[in-house]
Design a protein around this motif. Structure first.
Motif: not given
Lengths: 496, 102
Positions: A241-256
């Motif tokens: 579901r997270i990957v789908e919500a991102l729809a191809g955009r990077p998650a942009d969570l450099p701390r993760l």
């Protein structure tokens, strides 16, 4: 060696470090320990034999875990999505329960004579001074009673003793190894073994726990960003579901730094999309069962990178593996007569080690010389990587041949038109069972039964080709990401 | 002495406490600061003098191993003494490289 030791050690090492942050409360280790003492008194006063926890994720859950240990009684997190009858049947199995319950769920249990305590009260209840603290629980005492999901059979109550949980923690986590800035985002519910495990391992490592009450992809991404989260555990449906919500955009969570996934089979396309969406995050596949006190095998970030970059099929296929066993755990693949099988051969996975419980409430231990039959079909490669094929109960027998639905599903889900798929066996006069693929199409895609059948036939063989393809809009999953095959079979049978 | 997994032990010459993670199936001679360790809660002989050569310290949360890995303890309270078995200093176990999985 009781789990109380974890809190005692954390209190001595880092009393002023934040242990938990959530919208409801932020607690340092010392404040957390004070809450635990106060709630332990309440448990003792109530004369409870068990603490039942009926609530969503939040800081009251870790308080309940350690307070129960302090009071010398086991804690049993219950699935708050159960109906009233099922919930009360579960409660009936527990010895003199004190029920810690969310206000919104109170009506479900108010008719019982059991004492109740509101989850919110755990955060405020004052401790009574000058009260003798109870002694240490014995390491052989039950610490946690967890109900299995019951997707393939009636739910069973797994007994995890202090020694099992402590063995898991000590063998897999280095004490105090987390940086002060480290934070784990917790989105698996309290009644899942990972929801219990993370409380123990996070406190032991010195890692702040951040609670997400109710999972949504947007909520998870927001919480990860706002709390500068460094690690997270997700079941495959959540990651999808997270990957789908991102729809191809990077998650942009450099701390993760790391995402662990487990609890059910991860479809390869979801994992590949996730690797792209989280380019700076390491992935870890964790395999374990409730009966084994959580993780017993791990495919770590380095294994993922190596497999994703390799041209050697022996190495690249490891993306689909559960990794290698954690310290202290042994595994054997056995044939139906109990004889060990060599590497590469599929059989039932048996495991042994100090974290392995294999015990059920009212039924006793199912261990044989310490070995636990997992009911999972699996094989080991020569390098010790473990591959899980699926539950033995899911095996389809078509024309005398044992077929693991996971193998066919893994092929079908790679087809561009397929978003999700389940393969089940239905009774058949000729074959014993016939193979039915239930397919959820990708957005806007048309499903051609013939095309999918030949897609499988060219990649596997004709006996593994679905006899029929059904198209559904979605598949039934538990909230913890387990596919409800039984529900699919029932729906197909009633449609016949 | 014989030790068992899960047993809590303490030093008689410092604050160190530890718990047995792995116990060998044999008599052992476990010491802290050169003096025998005792079970937590047992009487401590206040008159015992530590062996100054055995006062290197034990760190909280660290695991120490001896007897070719058949003896392993986890330090639950730090102290000034060094742990040893029959005069052989227990070795610090290397940290666990596993990623966080739950």
């Amino acid at each position: 060696m009781s789990i109380s030791l974890i809190l005692e050690m954390a209190l001595s090492a880092t009393p002023d470090r934040v242990a938990i942050s959530s919208p409801a409360a932020t607690l340092t280790v010392r404040q957390f320990a004070d809450r635990v003492d106060a709630v332990a008194q309440a448990i003792v006063e109530a004369g409870a034999g068990t603490v039942a926890y009926l609530g969503v994720n939040g800081p009251s859950f870790p308080i309940a875990i350690f307070a129960s240990a302090r009071a010398g009684v086991p804690v049993s997190p219950l699935n708050y999505r159960l109906g009233q009858a099922q919930l009360n049947a579960a409660l009936d199995r527990l010895d003199r329960p004190l029920i810690i319950v969310d206000e919104a769920l109170r009506d479900m249990v108010v008719a019982r004579s059991s004492p109740l305590l509101a989850t919110a009260d755990l955060l405020t209840r004052p401790a009574k001074p000058d009260q003798d603290a109870p002694g240490w629980p014995e390491e052989s005492a039950p610490a946690v009673l967890l109900f299995t999901s019951g997707t393939t059979s009636t739910p069973k109550t797994v007994v995890l003793r202090h020694s099992h949980l402590m063995s898991y923690v000590v063998q897999t986590v280095e004490f105090g190894s987390a940086e002060e800035s480290d934070a784990a985002l917790i989105s698996v519910p309290p009644y899942h073994i990972a929801g219990v495990g993370t409380v123990l391992t996070s406190l032991y490592a010195g890692r702040r726990m951040v609670y997400l009450e109710d999972f949504s992809a947007e909520g998870w991404l927001r919480a990860a960003r706002e709390n500068a989260v460094t690690t997270a555990m997700l079941v495959p449906t959540m990651l999808a579901r997270i990957v789908e919500a991102l729809a191809g955009r990077p998650a942009d969570l450099p701390r993760l730094r790391s995402i662990a996934y487990g609890g059910a089979r991860m479809p390869a396309p979801v994992l590949l999309k996730a690797l792209r969406a989280f380019p700076t995050t390491g992935f870890a596949n964790a395999y374990g069962l409730t009966e084994t006190s959580s993780t017993i095998a791990v495919l770590g970030p380095e294994d993922h990178r190596e497999a994703a970059a390799s041209d050697d099929p022996e190495v690249s296929r490891r993306l689909a593996s559960a990794g290698r066993l954690v310290p202290g755990v042994e595994a054997e693949i056995r044939d139906p007569d109990g004889n060990p099988l060599p590497p590469g051969e599929v059989g039932e996975l048996w495991v042994r080690g100090p974290q392995v419980s294999g015990e059920y409430l009212g039924q006793g231990s199912v261990l044989v010389d310490g070995w636990f039959p997992t009911r999972d079909r699996a094989w080991l490669d020569p390098a010790g990587f473990l591959y899980i094929e699926g539950r033995a109960d899911d095996t389809i027998i078509r024309g005398g041949e044992n077929i693991a639905p996971a193998e066919i599903e893994a092929v079908l889900v790679e087809h561009a038109n397929v978003r999700d798929v389940a393969v089940v066996g239905m009774p058949d006069d000729t074959w014993g069972q016939r193979l039915i693929a239930v397919v959820v199409p990708a957005d806007g895609a048309e499903i051609s039964e013939e095309e999918l059948r030949s897609w499988v036939k060219t990649r596997l063989r004709s006996s593994k080709t679905p006899d029929q393809v059904h198209v559904w809009t979605e598949l039934p999953y538990t909230p913890t990401g387990k596919l409800l095959r039984r529900d699919i079979v029932l729906a197909l049978a009633s449609a016949d | 002495m014989r030790v068992r997994t899960g047993q809590r032990l303490q030093s008689q010459v410092c604050t160190a406490e530890f718990i047995v993670i792995k116990a060998p199936d044999a008599e052992i001679d476990l010491t802290a600061g050169g003096q025998p360790v005792v079970e937590v809660g047992a009487d401590v002989d206040q008159g015992l003098a530590p062996d100054s050569a055995m006062m290197g310290g034990t760190a909280l949360g660290k695991r120490y191993v001896g007897l070719s890995g058949t003896l392993e303890v986890l330090v639950t309270k730090p102290g000034a003494a060094t742990l040893a078995n029959a005069g052989q200093v227990l070795q610090l176990k290397a940290p666990n490289p596993l990623p966080s999985t739950d």
